[in-house]
Design a protein around this motif. Structure first.
Motif, mmCIF file in Angstrom:
data_model
loop_
_atom_site.group_PDB
_atom_site.id
_atom_site.type_symbol
_atom_site.label_atom_id
_atom_site.label_comp_id
_atom_site.label_asym_id
_atom_site.label_seq_id
_atom_site.Cartn_x
_atom_site.Cartn_y
_atom_site.Cartn_z
ATOM 1 N N VAL A 279 27.057 30.575 19.582
ATOM 2 C CA VAL A 279 27.361 30.004 20.890
ATOM 3 C C VAL A 279 26.460 30.634 21.935
ATOM 4 N N GLU A 280 26.365 29.988 23.071
ATOM 5 C CA GLU A 280 25.625 30.522 24.210
ATOM 6 C C GLU A 280 26.624 31.034 25.235
ATOM 7 N N VAL A 281 26.501 32.296 25.599
ATOM 8 C CA VAL A 281 27.410 32.914 26.558
ATOM 9 C C VAL A 281 26.602 33.300 27.793
ATOM 10 N N VAL A 282 26.975 32.771 28.942
ATOM 11 C CA VAL A 282 26.309 33.119 30.193
ATOM 12 C C VAL A 282 26.885 34.438 30.699
ATOM 13 N N GLU B 228 32.426 45.913 33.200
ATOM 14 C CA GLU B 228 33.406 45.567 34.227
ATOM 15 C C GLU B 228 32.786 45.411 35.611
ATOM 16 N N GLN B 229 31.487 45.708 35.749
ATOM 17 C CA GLN B 229 30.837 45.591 37.049
ATOM 18 C C GLN B 229 30.577 44.125 37.358
ATOM 19 N N GLU B 230 31.130 43.627 38.463
ATOM 20 C CA GLU B 230 31.072 42.203 38.757
ATOM 21 C C GLU B 230 29.749 41.776 39.375
ATOM 22 N N TYR B 231 29.114 42.679 40.107
ATOM 23 C CA TYR B 231 27.868 42.332 40.777
ATOM 24 C C TYR B 231 26.913 43.507 40.650
ATOM 25 N N VAL B 232 25.670 43.228 40.265
ATOM 26 C CA VAL B 232 24.690 44.284 40.051
ATOM 27 C C VAL B 232 23.471 44.012 40.919
ATOM 28 N N PRO B 233 23.239 44.814 41.976
ATOM 29 C CA PRO B 233 22.014 44.637 42.765
ATOM 30 C C PRO B 233 20.797 45.064 41.968
ATOM 31 N N THR B 234 19.661 44.403 42.213
ATOM 32 C CA THR B 234 18.478 44.674 41.391
ATOM 33 C C THR B 234 17.712 45.903 41.852
ATOM 34 N N MET C 178 29.289 36.523 35.116
ATOM 35 C CA MET C 178 29.984 35.271 34.843
ATOM 36 C C MET C 178 30.856 35.339 33.599
ATOM 37 N N VAL C 179 30.594 36.290 32.726
ATOM 38 C CA VAL C 179 31.254 36.332 31.431
ATOM 39 C C VAL C 179 32.715 36.743 31.577
ATOM 40 N N GLY C 180 33.589 36.066 30.820
ATOM 41 C CA GLY C 180 35.009 36.380 30.840
ATOM 42 C C GLY C 180 35.356 37.556 29.946
ATOM 43 N N PRO C 181 36.597 38.025 30.011
ATOM 44 C CA PRO C 181 37.003 39.219 29.248
ATOM 45 C C PRO C 181 36.773 39.087 27.745
#
Length: 428
Positions: free
Chosen positions: A258-261, A293-299, A275-278
């Motif tokens: 499968v493809e997981v985003v 568990e990090q929801e947002y990662v700045p580059t 975007m990935v669920g638990p």
């Protein structure tokens, strides 16, 4: 129900059927019809056992659209189709003969191979893919930009498992026991950002021996080394970084096929939104330095990185690509995200010890350089190290670097050629 089970249910609900190898199978469309996942209740050649809960269709196989003879029940995509790879065949030279020729470095100038390779083209909006290791995924989450060898999604959509994607890796590792592989997918902002690694311009790269390279050899025919597939490959022009377009995605392909985003790139916020669920976050466990568990990662992109610059109302602004829709001013507020009148990719070029290079960043009077045309002499002169297939980098004292300049490479918008934005020297 798991994702694979959902795919099967979709196939049953839509009635999609694909004719393959003399039989017709329920199927699920992949990448807007570039490939199909076939389902079968009985074992068939090339199918693998992949049982699903409450299903009698326990066998499956991924096939490229060029392998099927008919598709029944498909819906037409609203997007323009990618140019297919066209292989002229006749009784004296079949597919196997063309494939063998494409795998021979000496065939780079063969007219047939050149014709076949030229049929695979990139347009604005083409989905490009780069297969990544866990270490490379961590790098892109932290700010790496698309660069080096890559592929059109259309040509590799049928390669959906860790074992199948091994042929596309650039880090030199094989499957090495991993039960997941990763990928970066983005839309091409401009065809001029890409080159086919074929012909005289890449003979130096093909001459590098096993001790000086990472990953499989570069054949120089424009096709990736493979005993089973005929896959056209691309490189970013001059091996340069490309600005990350809006809505690029980081993906995972576990053994289930499968493809997981995992993440989607937020251009205005300069970071990746998880975007990935638990149920799939365990796929990130092998990625160094990244918390699932990090929801947002700045580059945290370095200031010397390649960037887009655009013109709006006579002034220059940093821009962002959102293909196929176009380019806009990079701004946090939607009201200020104006479409630009002209846009160029800005990069920094230089030369060291007679070798043309890209300047990636500058630290304490030293410059990080990447070779634009790697060959044995350039690698020996600069001491550059190969970090992934075709990508050679080194440090150089800033005082020894010459021809340091910032160059703008203009894109064409729908209305015609874009005026070239001013170039500046690297000292400004």
């Amino acid at each position: 129900m798991n994702v694979t089970g959902q795919a099967e249910s979709t196939a049953q609900r839509t009635g999609l059927r694909v004719a393959y190898a003399g039989a017709v199978y329920p199927a699920e469309e992949i990448a807007r019809g570039a490939a199909y996942e076939l389902f079968s209740a009985t074992e068939a050649p090339g199918f693998e056992w992949a049982p699903r809960p409450a299903s009698a269709l326990g066998w499956r196989r991924f096939v490229h659209v060029t392998e099927v003879t008919a598709v029944h029940g498909a819906t037409r995509s609203a997007e323009p189709a990618e140019a297919p790879l066209l292989v002229p065949l006749h009784r004296e030279r079949g597919w196997s003969a063309v494939h063998r020729l494409a795998q021979q470095p000496g065939a780079a100038d063969d007219p047939l191979i050149a014709t076949v390779r030229a049929s695979a083209t990139v347009r604005r909006g083409t989905r490009m893919v780069k297969v990544l290791s866990a270490r490379q995924l961590a790098g892109y989450v932290r700010g790496w930009l698309p660069h080096g060898f890559c592929y059109r999604e259309h040509d590799v959509a049928h390669l959906r498992t860790p074992a199948a994607t091994t042929v596309l890796r650039t880090d030199g590792g094989g499957r090495d026991g991993a039960d997941v592989t990763y990928a970066l997918r983005w839309r091409a902002a401009d065809p001029g950002d890409y080159d086919m690694p074929a012909g005289s311009a890449y003979r130096g790269l093909t001459a590098l021996g096993p001790r000086d390279r990472v990953g499989p050899a570069v054949l120089g025919t424009g096709f990736t080394p493979s005993s089973n597939h005929l896959i056209p490959e691309f490189v970013t022009r001059d091996f340069a970084d490309l600005p990350m377009p809006a809505n690029a995605t980081l993906l995972a392909y576990p053994a289930e096929g499968v493809e997981v985003v995992l993440y989607v790139y937020q251009a205005e916020q300069r970071g990746w939104l998880r975007m990935v669920g638990p149920q799939w976050r365990h796929l990130l466990a092998a990625v160094p330095g990244l918390s699932p568990e990090q929801e947002y990662v700045p580059t945290g992109q370095a200031p010397c990185a390649t960037r887009l610059v655009g013109r709006y109302a006579g002034d220059e602004y940093e821009a962002v690509a959102d293909p196929p829709d176009g380019f806009r001013v990079l701004a946090l507020t939607r009201a200020a995200q104006y479409p630009v009148d002209g846009v160029s990719r800005r990069l920094r070029l230089a030369a060291w010890r007679g070798v043309p290079c890209l300047v990636l960043r500058e630290e304490s009077g030293w410059l990080r350089l990447r070779l634009r045309r790697p060959d044995p002499d350039a690698v020996a002169a600069t001491g550059a190290q190969c970090h992934e297939r075709g990508v050679y980098e080194t440090w150089a004292p800033g005082g020894e670097v010459v021809d340091d300049q910032i160059v703008d490479q203009p894109y064409e918008l729908d209305g015609g050629p874009v005026p070239t934005l001013h170039g500046r020297s690297g000292d400004e």
